[in-house]
Enzyme design. Structure first.
Site, PDB file in Angstrom:
ATOM      1  N   HIS A 188       0.589   2.344  -1.843  1.00 25.51           N
ATOM      2  CA  HIS A 188      -0.765   2.872  -1.669  1.00 25.51           C
ATOM      3  C   HIS A 188      -1.723   2.243  -2.667  1.00 25.51           C
ATOM      4  O   HIS A 188      -2.880   1.999  -2.358  1.00 25.51           O
ATOM      5  CB  HIS A 188      -0.769   4.397  -1.825  1.00 25.51           C
ATOM      6  CG  HIS A 188       0.132   5.069  -0.830  1.00 25.51           C
ATOM      7  ND1 HIS A 188       0.709   6.294  -1.023  1.00 25.51           N
ATOM      8  CD2 HIS A 188       0.574   4.661   0.390  1.00 25.51           C
ATOM      9  CE1 HIS A 188       1.457   6.610   0.018  1.00 25.51           C
ATOM     10  NE2 HIS A 188       1.402   5.637   0.881  1.00 25.51           N
TER      11      HIS A 188
ATOM     12  N   ASP B 100      -7.851   6.845   0.138  1.00 22.87           N
ATOM     13  CA  ASP B 100      -6.822   6.417   1.084  1.00 22.87           C
ATOM     14  C   ASP B 100      -6.442   7.606   1.973  1.00 22.87           C
ATOM     15  O   ASP B 100      -6.932   8.728   1.797  1.00 22.87           O
ATOM     16  CB  ASP B 100      -5.636   5.724   0.388  1.00 22.87           C
ATOM     17  CG  ASP B 100      -4.738   6.660  -0.412  1.00 22.87           C
ATOM     18  OD1 ASP B 100      -4.784   7.894  -0.189  1.00 22.87           O
ATOM     19  OD2 ASP B 100      -3.977   6.158  -1.259  1.00 22.87           O
TER      20      ASP B 100
ATOM     21  N   GLN C  37       7.072  -9.955  -4.981  1.00 21.20           N
ATOM     22  CA  GLN C  37       6.984 -10.291  -3.547  1.00 21.20           C
ATOM     23  C   GLN C  37       5.777 -11.171  -3.234  1.00 21.20           C
ATOM     24  O   GLN C  37       5.818 -12.001  -2.349  1.00 21.20           O
ATOM     25  CB  GLN C  37       6.928  -8.991  -2.730  1.00 21.20           C
ATOM     26  CG  GLN C  37       6.975  -9.209  -1.245  1.00 21.20           C
ATOM     27  CD  GLN C  37       7.323  -7.938  -0.491  1.00 21.20           C
ATOM     28  OE1 GLN C  37       8.330  -7.295  -0.777  1.00 21.20           O
ATOM     29  NE2 GLN C  37       6.511  -7.552   0.457  1.00 21.20           N
TER      30      GLN C  37
ATOM     31  N   TRP D 209       3.498  -1.393   6.011  1.00 15.02           N
ATOM     32  CA  TRP D 209       2.405  -2.221   6.533  1.00 15.02           C
ATOM     33  C   TRP D 209       1.968  -3.307   5.555  1.00 15.02           C
ATOM     34  O   TRP D 209       1.607  -4.413   5.964  1.00 15.02           O
ATOM     35  CB  TRP D 209       1.224  -1.346   6.967  1.00 15.02           C
ATOM     36  CG  TRP D 209       0.252  -2.106   7.807  1.00 15.02           C
ATOM     37  CD1 TRP D 209      -1.063  -2.353   7.528  1.00 15.02           C
ATOM     38  CD2 TRP D 209       0.505  -2.760   9.070  1.00 15.02           C
ATOM     39  NE1 TRP D 209      -1.637  -3.103   8.530  1.00 15.02           N
ATOM     40  CE2 TRP D 209      -0.696  -3.365   9.487  1.00 15.02           C
ATOM     41  CE3 TRP D 209       1.646  -2.895   9.885  1.00 15.02           C
ATOM     42  CZ2 TRP D 209      -0.806  -4.086  10.686  1.00 15.02           C
ATOM     43  CZ3 TRP D 209       1.529  -3.616  11.075  1.00 15.02           C
ATOM     44  CH2 TRP D 209       0.318  -4.199  11.456  1.00 15.02           C
ATOM     45  N   ASN D 210       2.007  -3.030   4.240  1.00 16.98           N
ATOM     46  CA  ASN D 210       1.647  -4.091   3.295  1.00 16.98           C
ATOM     47  C   ASN D 210       2.604  -5.273   3.421  1.00 16.98           C
ATOM     48  O   ASN D 210       2.181  -6.426   3.503  1.00 16.98           O
ATOM     49  CB  ASN D 210       1.693  -3.592   1.845  1.00 16.98           C
ATOM     50  CG  ASN D 210       0.667  -2.523   1.565  1.00 16.98           C
ATOM     51  OD1 ASN D 210      -0.526  -2.755   1.680  1.00 16.98           O
ATOM     52  ND2 ASN D 210       1.130  -1.332   1.225  1.00 16.98           N
ATOM     53  N   SER D 211       3.900  -4.960   3.433  1.00 16.30           N
ATOM     54  CA  SER D 211       4.891  -6.044   3.526  1.00 16.30           C
ATOM     55  C   SER D 211       4.730  -6.794   4.840  1.00 16.30           C
ATOM     56  O   SER D 211       4.851  -8.027   4.883  1.00 16.30           O
ATOM     57  CB  SER D 211       6.311  -5.480   3.417  1.00 16.30           C
ATOM     58  OG  SER D 211       6.505  -4.934   2.137  1.00 16.30           O
TER      59      SER D 211
ATOM     60  N   GLU E 115       5.857   5.556   9.078  1.00 15.57           N
ATOM     61  CA  GLU E 115       5.470   4.955  10.370  1.00 15.57           C
ATOM     62  C   GLU E 115       6.166   3.615  10.611  1.00 15.57           C
ATOM     63  O   GLU E 115       5.787   2.844  11.480  1.00 15.57           O
ATOM     64  CB  GLU E 115       3.942   4.850  10.467  1.00 15.57           C
ATOM     65  CG  GLU E 115       3.276   3.587   9.955  1.00 15.57           C
ATOM     66  CD  GLU E 115       3.175   3.459   8.440  1.00 15.57           C
ATOM     67  OE1 GLU E 115       3.939   4.118   7.697  1.00 15.57           O
ATOM     68  OE2 GLU E 115       2.344   2.655   7.987  1.00 15.57           O
TER      69      GLU E 115
HETATM   70  N1  UDP Z   1       6.632  -4.829  -3.459  1.00 20.35           N
HETATM   71  C1  UDP Z   1       6.860  -5.777  -4.432  1.00 20.35           C
HETATM   72  N2  UDP Z   1       8.132  -5.941  -4.875  1.00 20.35           N
HETATM   73  C2  UDP Z   1       9.197  -5.210  -4.427  1.00 20.35           C
HETATM   74  C3  UDP Z   1       8.948  -4.243  -3.433  1.00 20.35           C
HETATM   75  C4  UDP Z   1       7.667  -4.078  -2.975  1.00 20.35           C
HETATM   76  O1  UDP Z   1       5.941  -6.463  -4.880  1.00 20.35           O
HETATM   77  O2  UDP Z   1      10.306  -5.423  -4.887  1.00 20.35           O
HETATM   78  C5  UDP Z   1       5.264  -4.635  -2.974  1.00 20.35           C
HETATM   79  C6  UDP Z   1       5.060  -5.317  -1.641  1.00 20.35           C
HETATM   80  O3  UDP Z   1       4.632  -6.657  -1.850  1.00 20.35           O
HETATM   81  C7  UDP Z   1       4.011  -4.447  -0.991  1.00 20.35           C
HETATM   82  C8  UDP Z   1       4.252  -3.059  -1.577  1.00 20.35           C
HETATM   83  O4  UDP Z   1       5.042  -3.242  -2.736  1.00 20.35           O
HETATM   84  O5  UDP Z   1       2.715  -4.881  -1.349  1.00 20.35           O
HETATM   85  C9  UDP Z   1       5.023  -2.161  -0.645  1.00 20.35           C
HETATM   86  O6  UDP Z   1       4.174  -1.702   0.345  1.00 20.35           O
HETATM   87  P1  UDP Z   1       4.668  -1.496   1.845  1.00 20.35           P
HETATM   88  O7  UDP Z   1       3.521  -0.953   2.624  1.00 20.35           O
HETATM   89  O8  UDP Z   1       5.270  -2.741   2.360  1.00 20.35           O
HETATM   90  O9  UDP Z   1       5.828  -0.457   1.767  1.00 20.35           O
HETATM   91  P2  UDP Z   1       5.998   0.951   1.038  1.00 20.35           P
HETATM   92  O10 UDP Z   1       6.531   0.644  -0.279  1.00 20.35           O
HETATM   93  O11 UDP Z   1       4.648   1.619   1.001  1.00 20.35           O
HETATM   94  O12 UDP Z   1       6.971   1.623   1.918  1.00 20.35           O
END
Ligand code: UDP
Length: 468
Positions: free
Chosen positions: A19, A116, A347, A365-367, A386
């Site tokens: 987030h 958000d 990442q 969604w970010n990934s 989701e």
């Molecule tokens: N991320 C990262 N390194 C990791 C795991 C996650 O930098 O080892 C970052 C990834 O690049 C993304 C965010 O954390 O920007 C994760 O957001 P996402 O919406 O993909 O998944 P959530 O963690 O909210 O389920």
């Protein structure tokens, strides 16, 4: 804190890196394009290393333009048995007095609050009290926005065995919906209904998508009478709002390793900031990667049974000794072709690397967007929230991912199946088409963001409304 006399806009992020990251990126986007000063309010249970880096990136490149204020909260203050959505919302409610007093103390008060999806309570209280413009930033896609806006108007119990029709979207198999959809008497459902009403009532809804990616759904917000009736607020597709790898000083060992690998030869495996898998699934994943005979980077966490979101809101400090969860001899057998990263990986530096060929991704969604903007095909491994809906979109509508018929959040995905999925993308002819399509989307994302592009214009329109 010194806040300049320029128009001041505040952003509010709920706990969790998933987030915080898009909110920080939106702040940078606003700061880059427009004459604004920005404050990011981040509600956070524990400032762990990864989040330090996230704040750091905002502050260091935008000193004096972006300010950050941390509003501390603790998960242990809330019932331990409740699921993560109520906990998230409780933490946000808990932070409201601190947010109010922080704004009260500012000489140049923000004239707009962009929250958000999980922070909408601040819109009804704080933004209202300070007479601010009220915006919501959906860090997910238009499909999820439509789902949330529609949920308060669903008048029957949803059946898991039937497709579900979200306005403006392709039907979603019932089993891919958020679990809360099936339990209308419980709090997560009621929370989402309240959020749906809150979102519908703001001055504008920013969403992390772009015209070409979800054309049909975005059009529905403008053209479908039903949607116009339930959401009066205009929808602004401003995405993809994502991190683009900024060099962070010394090159990590991992990137040096990637530099030595051939182009598009490495599979990156990560389940986001919160995802966890069981002990047996960890073994199968290891064996599947080995069987695929492909190079890999794997962000590994201690296994957790029966909790796909087991590392949400937890510290990501590196943990040693994780190899005890891997099959006997695995590390030795794969040390030439595999790189194991404990807990958390950079990442934003990995996905843009020329050596990355595919992403075993939980479909957060970010990934997902980070994969698209880097032209990396996805092997979908959705776990919670989701993510299963996103996986359906990636496979059925966009054709940029493969997915197993076995549901990783509910069943064990066996090694042979994992190897097969990896090879479908990395080796088989099917992967060529997927790679072509993801690169087309990459190009359309760049176009949307460039000056005069649809997302660029949408964000400019929002700013114009705020500053005029
Ligand atoms: N991320 C990262 N390194 C990791 C795991 C996650 O930098 O080892 C970052 C990834 O690049 C993304 C965010 O954390 O920007 C994760 O957001 P996402 O919406 O993909 O998944 P959530 O963690 O909210 O389920």
């Amino acid at each position: 804190m010194v806040i300049s006399s320029k128009t001041h806009v505040a952003l509010l992020a709920s706990p969790g890196s998933g987030h915080l990251i898009p909110v920080v990126e939106l702040a940078k986007r606003l700061a880059a394009h427009h004459e604004l000063t920005i404050t990011i309010f981040a509600v956070t249970p524990s400032v762990h290393r990864a989040e330090d880096e996230i704040y750091g990136s905002a502050i260091s490149s935008w000193r004096g333009v972006i300010n950050t204020v941390i509003l501390p909260t603790e998960t242990q203050n809330f019932p331990s048995k409740q699921s993560f959505i109520p906990t998230l919302l409780d933490m946000m409610r808990d932070a409201l007095p601190a947010l109010r007093s922080a704004i009260n103390g500012m000489k140049n008060k923000p004239i707009a609050l962009i929250v958000d999806q999980f922070s909408t309570e601040a819109i009804k209280t704080i933004a209202q009290e300070f007479n601010m413009f009220k915006y919501v930033f959906i860090a997910s896609n238009a499909m999820f926005l439509s789902y949330n806006l529609y949920l308060p108007h669903v008048d029957k119990v949803v059946n898991r065995d039937e497709p579900f029709y979200i306005p403006g979207c392709e039907p979603i198999p019932g089993e891919d919906l958020l679990e809360l959809t099936f339990i209308p008497d419980e709090r997560p459902y009621k929370d989402f209904v309240r959020m749906g009403y809150d979102i519908a009532a703001v001055d504008g809804i920013l969403v992390n998508t772009w015209d070409d990616l979800e054309a049909k759904t975005l059009l529905a917000f403008k053209d479908l009478r039903f949607m116009k009736e339930i959401a009066k607020a205009p929808v602004y597709p401003i995405g993809p709002v994502v991190r683009t790898g900024e060099p962070k000083g010394l090159k990590p060992e991992l990137i040096k390793w990637l530099d030595r690998q051939p182009n598009e030869s490495v599979v990156y495996v990560s389940f986001g900031s919160g995802g966890t898998i069981s002990a047996q699934q960890t073994i199968e994943l290891a064996m599947g990667l080995e069987l695929s005979k492909q190079r890999f980077i794997w962000v590994i966490r201690p296994p957790i049974e029966n909790d796909n979101a087991g590392s949400l809101f937890k510290s990501m400090h590196g943990e040693g000794g994780l190899s005890k969860y891997l099959p006997d001899g695995f590390v030795d057998r794969t040390h030439e072709v595999g790189f194991i990263v404990p807990m958390w990986a950079p990442q934003d530096e990995i996905l843009p690397h020329r050596s990355i060929g595919a992403f075993v991704c939980h479909c957060g969604w970010n990934s997902t967007l980070e994969s698209i903007v880097n032209g990396v095909p996805i092997i979908a491994w959705p776990l919670y929230a989701e993510q299963k809906m996103n996986a359906t979109m990636l496979v059925n509508n966009l054709g940029i991912a493969v997915r197993s018929h076995v549901k990783p959040s509910m069943e064990l995905v066996e090694r042979g199946e994992i190897a097969k999925m990896v090879r479908r993308v990395m080796v088989d002819k099917e992967g060529i088409g997927i790679r072509t399509r993801v690169n087309e989307l990459k190009a359309s994302a760049n176009k949307a963001l460039s000056e005069g592009g649809s997302s660029y214009n949408a964000l400019s329109e929002v700013v114009k409304k705020i500053v005029s």
